[in-house]
Design a protein around this motif. Structure first.
Motif: not given
Ligand code: APR
Length: 247
Positions: A1-6, A82-87, A230-235, A241-243
Motif C-alpha cells: 500500500m502506498c500513500s503520501h505522508a500527511t 536527519h533532524t526529524a529522526l534525532a527529535e 506501507k510505503i510513503f512516497d516522497g523525499r 517531519p510530518a510523519l
C-alpha cells in the motif's frame, strides 16, 4: 500500500522503533547516492574503489575516492530528515534505534546518539594489516605522498566495510531487530545485503512477527518494496517531519 505522508506514524507508549537509513536520506544534503542517476559509482567501478582487491591493486585511487567523499561530507549539513529522526529519538529514548548504511556523519551532527554505522565511518581510518584500533581521521589523501603507514608497516586505509567484508555491529542490530515493533526504512534501494533482508527477517523471524509494522520512505520503490506494510512516497526531508511530528 502506498500513500503520501500527511498522516502521522501511529506510535504507542510501548512501541520500539528500528530505523534503517541509506544514501537517500543524505541526498538532500547534497551527497550523491550510489545507484541514482547521479550515482557515485558512475565515475568509478565498484570493484576498483570498494573491494579489498581494488585497495591492493590501487590504493591511491581508493584514497582519492574516499578523500573526495570526505570533503563533500565536511561541506554538507544535516537536512530536515536527519533532524526529524534525532527529535524522535529525544522523545522515545532507548525505544529508538538507528542503523545506518551511510558512512557520513550527518545523523550524529543532527543529534542522533543511539546509532550504529554498519558499513563503517568516513572519518575513521584503520590499518589494513594489524588490529590497531580504528581512529578519527579527517585528512585527505589525494596523492601517494600523503599516504600513511601504520607502526606495523601496514597501510592506513579508510575504515569502510567494502564488498566481501563483514558489516559491523551485526549482533547488536539483530538484538534491536528482535525487540522492535516498528521498522522504518528510509532512502535505500534494497539491493545490498544483509540490510536488504532486515525487513524479511522482521516479517518472518521476529519473535512477535504479527505485531511488527514495516514502513518505507523514499521517492522510488526499493527492490524489496513488496515486503513493507506501507510505503510513503516522497523525499525523506519532506515526508519525515510530518510523519514523525510530536502529538
Ligand atoms: N529521500 C529518500 N530517498 C531518496 C532520496 C530522498 N531525497 N533521493 C534518493 N533516494 C533513494 C533512491 O530512490 C534509492 O532507492 O535512495 C536510494 C539510494 O539507493 P542506493 O544509492 O543504492 O544507496 P543504498 O541503498 O544506501 O546503498 C547501500 O551500497 O554500495 C553500497 O555501502 C554502500 O551503504 C551503501 C550500500
Amino acid at each position: 500500500m502506498c500513500s503520501h505522508a500527511t498522516t502521522r506514524l501511529p506510535l504507542g507508549p510501548y512501541d520500539r522503533v528500528f530505523v534503517l537509513t541509506g544514501a537517500g536520506i543524505s541526498a538532500e544534503s547534497g551527497l550523491a547516492t550510489f545507484r541514482g542517476s547521479d550515482g557515485l559509482w558512475e565515475g568509478e567501478r565498484v570493484q576498483d574503489v570498494a573491494t579489498p582487491r581494488g585497495w591492493k591493486r590501487d590504493p591511491e585511487r581508493v584514497w582519492r575516492f574516499y578523500s573526495l567523499r570526505r570533503s563533500a561530507a565536511l561541506a554538507a549539513q544535516p537536512n530536515a530528515a536527519h533532524t526529524a529522526l534525532a527529535e524522535l529519538e529525544e522523545r522515545l529514548g532507548d525505544r529508538f534505534f538507528l542503523c545506518t548504511q551511510n558512512v557520513d556523519d550527518l545523523h550524529e551532527r543532527a543529534g542522533s546518539a543511539n546509532l550504529v554505522h554498519m558499513h563503517g565511518e568516513l572519518f575513521q581510518s584503520c590499518c589494513d594489516s594489524c588490529t590497531r584500533a580504528s581512529f578519527r581521521d579527517e585528512q585527505l589523501y589525494l596523492t601517494k605522498s600523503d599516504h600513511a603507514l601504520c607502526d606495523c608497516g601496514g597501510r592506513i586505509r579508510p575504515d569502510i566495510v567494502w564488498f566481501g567484508e563483514v558489516p559491523y555491529h551485526m549482533e547488536r542490530i539483530f538484538e534491536e531487530l528482535a525487540r522492535c515493533t516498528v521498522m522504518l526504512v528510509i532512502g535505500t534501494s534494497g539491493v545490498v545485503q544483509p540490510a536488504a533482508s532486515f525487513v524479511h527477517w522482521a516479517n518472518e523471524h521476529h519473535p512477535q512477527r504479527e505485531a511488527v509494522r514495516t514502513y518505507y520512505v523514499g521517492p522510488e520503490h526499493p527492490a524489496n518494496a513488496a515486503a513493507f506494510h506501507k510505503i510513503f512516497d516522497g523525499r525523506a526531508s519532506e515526508v519525515l517531519p510530518a510523519l514523525l511530528a510530536a502529538d
